[in-house]
Design a protein around this motif. Structure first.
Motif, PDB file in Angstrom:
ATOM      1  N   TYR A 150       0.689  -1.334   0.081  1.00 24.66           N
ATOM      2  CA  TYR A 150       0.080   0.044   0.017  1.00 24.66           C
ATOM      3  C   TYR A 150       0.833   1.029  -0.095  1.00 24.66           C
ATOM      4  CZ  TYR A 150      -4.026  -2.938   1.138  1.00 24.66           C
ATOM      5  OH  TYR A 150      -4.980  -3.617   1.065  1.00 24.66           O
ATOM      6  N   LEU A 151       0.478   2.390  -0.832  1.00 27.44           N
ATOM      7  CA  LEU A 151       1.061   3.516  -0.650  1.00 27.44           C
ATOM      8  C   LEU A 151       0.447   4.533   0.484  1.00 27.44           C
ATOM      9  CD1 LEU A 151       1.227   4.051  -4.358  1.00 27.44           C
ATOM     10  CD2 LEU A 151       3.226   3.301  -2.830  1.00 27.44           C
ATOM     11  N   GLU A 152       0.971   5.447   0.670  1.00 27.44           N
ATOM     12  CA  GLU A 152       0.293   6.524   1.933  1.00 27.44           C
ATOM     13  C   GLU A 152      -0.830   7.138   1.119  1.00 27.44           C
ATOM     14  OE1 GLU A 152       3.206   9.350   3.330  1.00 27.44           O
ATOM     15  OE2 GLU A 152       4.643   7.852   3.521  1.00 27.44           O
ATOM     16  N   ILE A 155      -0.361  10.249  -1.219  1.00 28.88           N
ATOM     17  CA  ILE A 155      -0.338  10.058  -2.787  1.00 28.88           C
ATOM     18  C   ILE A 155      -1.423   9.831  -3.744  1.00 28.88           C
ATOM     19  CG2 ILE A 155       1.196   8.626  -4.178  1.00 28.88           C
ATOM     20  CD1 ILE A 155       3.156   7.971  -1.888  1.00 28.88           C
ATOM     21  N   GLN A 171      -4.670   5.355 -11.308  1.00 25.74           N
ATOM     22  CA  GLN A 171      -5.047   4.411 -10.321  1.00 25.74           C
ATOM     23  C   GLN A 171      -5.581   2.956 -10.703  1.00 25.74           C
ATOM     24  OE1 GLN A 171      -7.402   6.417  -7.391  1.00 25.74           O
ATOM     25  NE2 GLN A 171      -7.604   4.881  -6.276  1.00 25.74           N
ATOM     26  N   SER A 174      -3.568  -0.139  -9.274  1.00 23.65           N
ATOM     27  CA  SER A 174      -4.119  -1.047  -8.299  1.00 23.65           C
ATOM     28  C   SER A 174      -5.217  -1.834  -8.837  1.00 23.65           C
ATOM     29  CB  SER A 174      -4.669  -0.053  -7.220  1.00 23.65           C
ATOM     30  OG  SER A 174      -5.675   0.624  -7.579  1.00 23.65           O
ATOM     31  N   ASN A 190      -5.084   3.309  -3.740  1.00 20.47           N
ATOM     32  CA  ASN A 190      -3.446   3.369  -3.134  1.00 20.47           C
ATOM     33  C   ASN A 190      -2.687   2.293  -3.012  1.00 20.47           C
ATOM     34  OD1 ASN A 190      -3.436   6.194  -3.751  1.00 20.47           O
ATOM     35  ND2 ASN A 190      -3.473   6.775  -1.573  1.00 20.47           N
ATOM     36  N   SER A 191      -2.890   1.326  -3.785  1.00 23.78           N
ATOM     37  CA  SER A 191      -2.439  -0.154  -3.582  1.00 23.78           C
ATOM     38  C   SER A 191      -1.621  -0.358  -4.844  1.00 23.78           C
ATOM     39  CB  SER A 191      -3.422  -1.180  -3.021  1.00 23.78           C
ATOM     40  OG  SER A 191      -4.258  -1.414  -3.992  1.00 23.78           O
ATOM     41  N   VAL A 192      -0.710  -1.321  -4.867  1.00 21.97           N
ATOM     42  CA  VAL A 192       0.070  -1.682  -6.041  1.00 21.97           C
ATOM     43  C   VAL A 192      -0.308  -3.020  -6.285  1.00 21.97           C
ATOM     44  CG1 VAL A 192       2.388  -1.998  -7.182  1.00 21.97           C
ATOM     45  CG2 VAL A 192       1.733   0.101  -5.725  1.00 21.97           C
ATOM     46  N   TRP A 233       3.098  -4.569 -10.571  1.00 27.04           N
ATOM     47  CA  TRP A 233       4.448  -4.766 -10.036  1.00 27.04           C
ATOM     48  C   TRP A 233       5.545  -5.608 -10.908  1.00 27.04           C
ATOM     49  CZ3 TRP A 233       7.772  -1.858  -7.006  1.00 27.04           C
ATOM     50  CH2 TRP A 233       8.811  -2.271  -6.601  1.00 27.04           C
TER      51      TRP A 233
END
Length: 159
Positions: A118-120, A123, A129, A133, A139-141, A146
């Motif tokens: 997860y990202l902050e 961001i 998006q 994600s 806010n997740s990858v 990846w």
């Protein structure tokens, strides 16, 4: 964390399989003890032959030359057997690449609905998006994204 490291490593290995296949191929094509002893025997026979005069000792010179020719022919047959391993030269690198890619595809299907990290919340990934994600929360990858990023980065690196 383990999945992040594993996916990154597999992505890099899918592009740069030569780090595994080159040492493996050198090990598989290395000379046997028999070939090394034959090469040493050829060198010793050639040095003995150089000490002889071809005109004065033609019989001995030609006997040594026949031995050298016989040993050289047997070495050429061994090298021909090793060089005929076309399937090994092609099969090992591409086979390893196919195994790694298959493993990545299986992991992509298995972890398709779980985020890799997860990202902050500060961001904002607004325009991209959905791609970053995919099938996960905000806010997740995702695993897919990846792996694509790591593979693209590995292809851009010339090692």
């Amino acid at each position: 964390m383990l999945l992040l490291i594993l996916s990154t490593l597999l992505s890099f290995l899918s592009v740069h399989t030569k780090f595994i296949t080159n040492p493996l191929m050198k090990w598989m094509q290395s000379s046997s003890k028999e070939e090394i002893s034959k090469r040493n025997e050829i060198k010793s026979l050639q040095s003995a032959q150089q000490k002889l005069s071809m005109v004065d000792n033609f019989v001995e010179y030609s006997k040594i030359q026949r031995k050298i020719n016989r040993i050289t022919e047997s070495l050429k047959e061994k090298e021909l057997e090793n060089s005929n391993s076309f399937y090994m030269k092609i099969g090992i690198p591409y086979g390893l690449k196919m195994i790694i890619i298959t493993l990545l595809v299986i992991l992509c299907f298995y972890y398709r609905s779980s985020p890799l990290f997860y990202l902050e919340s500060s961001i904002n990934l607004f325009p991209f998006q959905y791609f970053i994600s995919f099938a996960n929360g905000k806010n997740s990858v995702s695993f897919h994204f990846w792996v694509m990023c790591c593979t693209a980065f590995a292809r851009s690196i010339k090692l």
